[in-house]
Design an enzyme around this catalytic site. Sequence first.
Site, PDB file in Angstrom:
ATOM      1  CG  HIS A  21      -1.804   1.192   1.321  1.00  0.00           C
ATOM      2  ND1 HIS A  21      -1.862   1.926   2.479  1.00  0.00           N
ATOM      3  CD2 HIS A  21      -2.604   1.815   0.437  1.00  0.00           C
ATOM      4  CE1 HIS A  21      -2.685   2.958   2.294  1.00  0.00           C
ATOM      5  NE2 HIS A  21      -3.149   2.906   1.064  1.00  0.00           N
TER       6      HIS A  21
ATOM      7  CG  HIS B 285      -2.752   3.289   5.971  1.00  0.00           C
ATOM      8  ND1 HIS B 285      -1.521   3.375   5.378  1.00  0.00           N
ATOM      9  CD2 HIS B 285      -3.131   4.554   6.245  1.00  0.00           C
ATOM     10  CE1 HIS B 285      -1.167   4.654   5.303  1.00  0.00           C
ATOM     11  NE2 HIS B 285      -2.120   5.384   5.817  1.00  0.00           N
TER      12      HIS B 285
END
Lengths: 854, 163
Positions: B92, B109
Amino acid sequence: MSLFKRKDSLPIPPVDSEKYTTVCQYCSAGCGYNVYVWPENRSGTARSNAFKVDLTKQAQLMSGFSYTETMHNVITRKNGKKYNLAIIPAKESRINKGDYSIRGGTNAMTAYTPTGITKSRLKDPLLRKNNGFVPISWDAAVEIIATLTKSSIDKYGADSIAMKFYDHGSSGLGFEDNWGAGKLFLSGIKTQYLSIHNRPAYNSEVWGSRERGMHELNYDVDDARLADTVVLWGANAYEGATVFYTEHIMPNLRGSSVEEKQKEFEAGEPAEAGNIIIIDPRKNATITVSQDINAEKVLHIRPNLGTDWILANAIARVAWENKWYDNDFLQKRTDLKTFEEYKTKSLQLSKSLTALLAEAENITGVPVKQIEQAAEWMAKPKAGNFKRRTLTLYEKGIIWNMKNYDQVAAIAQLNVLTHNVGRVGTGCGRLGGHQEGYVRPPAPTPGSIYAGGPPKNVDKYITGGGGKIYWVGATDPYLSTPNSQFFKKTIHNRATNLLGYLEQGGIPADPKAYAAKVLEAFEKTNGLFVIVQDIYMTHTAQDAMLILPAAGWGEAVDTSVNCHSRLLRIYDKFMDAPGIALPDWKILALVGNKLKALYAAEGNKEMAERFSGMDWKTDAEVFLAGSHEFGDNKVAEADEAKLSAECYKGVTHEILRKLGNEGIQTPVRQDPATGKLIGTKRRYKYSFASKDGLFKWYGTDAWTGYPAEVSKYINNPTYPYWFTTGRSQHVWQTMYHDKLIPEKYLSLPLPYLEVHPEDAVKLNLKSGDMAEVFNEEGSCLALVYVSDATKPGLVFGIMYHAKGSMNNVISSYTDPKTTIPWLKGTKVGVKKYNGTPDEAIKTVSLLPNNNFTM
Amino acid sequence: MTDISRRDFIQVTSASAALLLSGLDNTVIAAPAKGYPMKKIGNIKNLVENEPFAFTYPDDQSPCLLLKLPNEAIGGVGPKKNVVSFSTLCTHMGCPVSYSQGRLVCKCHYSMFDVSRNGQSYQGLASQWIAQITLRFDAVTGNIYAEGVEGLIYGRIGNLKLR
């Protein structure tokens, strides 16, 4: 070895690549993206490239520049040449700051390629003939639709045309397409049988707030970082509006926005890491992520289905009792006449606090202690008697709850009672699903039952045999509408009856003769002529007579606003639509202009006039034409509440192109002195959106139990489980793109059901099994995940999936005040199913998606 | 055209099924991609179940881990086809991932990747599955070698293109 073909390097855009700005096509967050297009045979270098990033080095973590396998594609333009396409998250966007979600990260993969995963895009208008669909020209398609529409209006009246169209932004739609649809259906055809993409009628989902004088998009992303308390009510932010959660709520919980708070707050006002209250029957990932960050700052409340307004009123009563309100604000800014009704019916001041709380606990299942704690976190003044700052966001858990109007009104009122709107770090409204982009002529039904409504239920109309033509645009009601199994069966029968009549003696080839025979069929059968306008073949399209291919995201110039800042930006065109597909507004204009010509030819000036004003040449012209609907926006800052929430008058595509990822926040004002365009960061600081500017109170209904459509299952041992639905992190809507993307369909191969471990034992189910979910409405099959996200006695399913809909078991109940369905609650039976409907079950991850512990 | 659409869908699913079969069949050893070094990582005797062993591959700026899992895994080598290896940079935004309970977790995250299921991102923000290191197992010596990477390592334009 890999389950699908992987890449281990990516092409580099040269410095002179074409560059566009856009916004993600998916959720309400509206992350900014930059688009690069360059010829396939050209390449930049690691040191010199359009990204302006040194690609010779390993990137540092969280640098804000990401370019992954899923962010590149090769497209073919109309000139036949191939181009590289890179779509990467914009670091300079204040919405996402380079962050992106699992959905937006695949934007590039959704681009049309003639031989790639998206090759099944619709390319031509298709007419159903005996053995399937055949491509026809736009001229023929338009001739058929316009002739049929005109004949239907003339013979049966405008209400013989029913439609189901989007009203939102993103997904390749926006102000332009909404204005096109509005002109054709609302100004031209003028049918009352209009419905919005995800529901049976044409209505706001939040009249309970709007009729108080408060539009639901009244806050800014900054408020999520600045709030003392964020409330997520039936709003799964981490999995639904992901980047809004990770970039704006998460920093607040972590305490990393304290410095910002100190700058924005009053002198001496306490500023610390924020609290979060999450009201949701499930312990979903939003809750467990928040708990992993700081469990002490998380209050998770799990009400019984359908009872949230009782909970909201009880929290409000605690705040009232403790005088956690600003009397001056209530006196000056809210309507004291209607306040009495609120005090009587919602706060129930005639009851003792103890009695009211006991009753609320009994109905909602929420312990009194939690109600009191929620009130404290939302409304109790901070040390030094500073007003607390609370941002409350609700979404489908409230909107698609039982009693839509009262649910929304109760939450709006709780926040106004405690002055949590119009101030830094406050606000009360929707988390949102899509982005927005609504501009239309006035709707036939202006409001709820209290304001000229309720609107007509189109699902009930057409399943009851009403209507002749049903035009569906960019939505798939066979999956998405409540009671979808019944809906699908009924529409299928009506469409089949029509086709059966047409096939007798052969389907005429000439469009005029074809239309004449359809009209005969309307007389002789209960047939329904279904038109589907979309970018892919949909489930509903299987029963269409005519399919119209639309341009998608990036294939036309669109404009929309996101939900968390009303940030208006341009979604630029960077590639061509497949085949002869056209933007929606253009398709609708072709039909409108043809209808105008047909009426003019027979001298019917009045009807011809109704279809005028659709002779746009460009996207920019449609945008401009729609802007006049907003009226005069030369108003002072203190009068912003008088403006429509999405007012963009004075803004053009050119201006937006210059603003790029910065955009401008609606409502846009034109400064009365200078004429300069000024955006609105936060709403209702000065007044509310009612005639006299005062907030209008409303006394909610008392608890009277569940509607007949659901209460019939209560105490019936065949349907022992409460059933609720929601979304998954991975996929968008019906998976129209995602079903083609291996990273997505392999991770989410089937509709799924979450079952609590205790119930799993009773049902003999384990993760990876299949189960049948059923009741008297219908049934569906689902892949089982045993998960502590649900409670014992409650099962949860994904609303719908490319391979089936769990709305099959949802009742047709709608709130009589608004015609909004209760899509998220009913009762069902669950049974183990022996079968493997998809090979991907063998490779899908079965790990619980709400467990982040190490 | 309805038929065409349906057929396309079936083709997609059966293609994935075919891939999956070859994925589970360890007799099919993928040929190493061009240019990747062959690197000895360790020996199966020294691996402890669920205790990741850290190394770098294909160069010293790319942290990876080697894992012996309780059960057979996609891409797994060894007698029980349960030894796998992954990049530990989250796809990510490049944060380090850690192993626990059958998955790699990123605390930036909260993306999570299933190590027995080809590194699929089954929760979180990562749209790209995490890069899996292709392993070779020498049944005679018990040695485990890295010989390629499937998927892009985060933060580089090409797995072998750092200068």
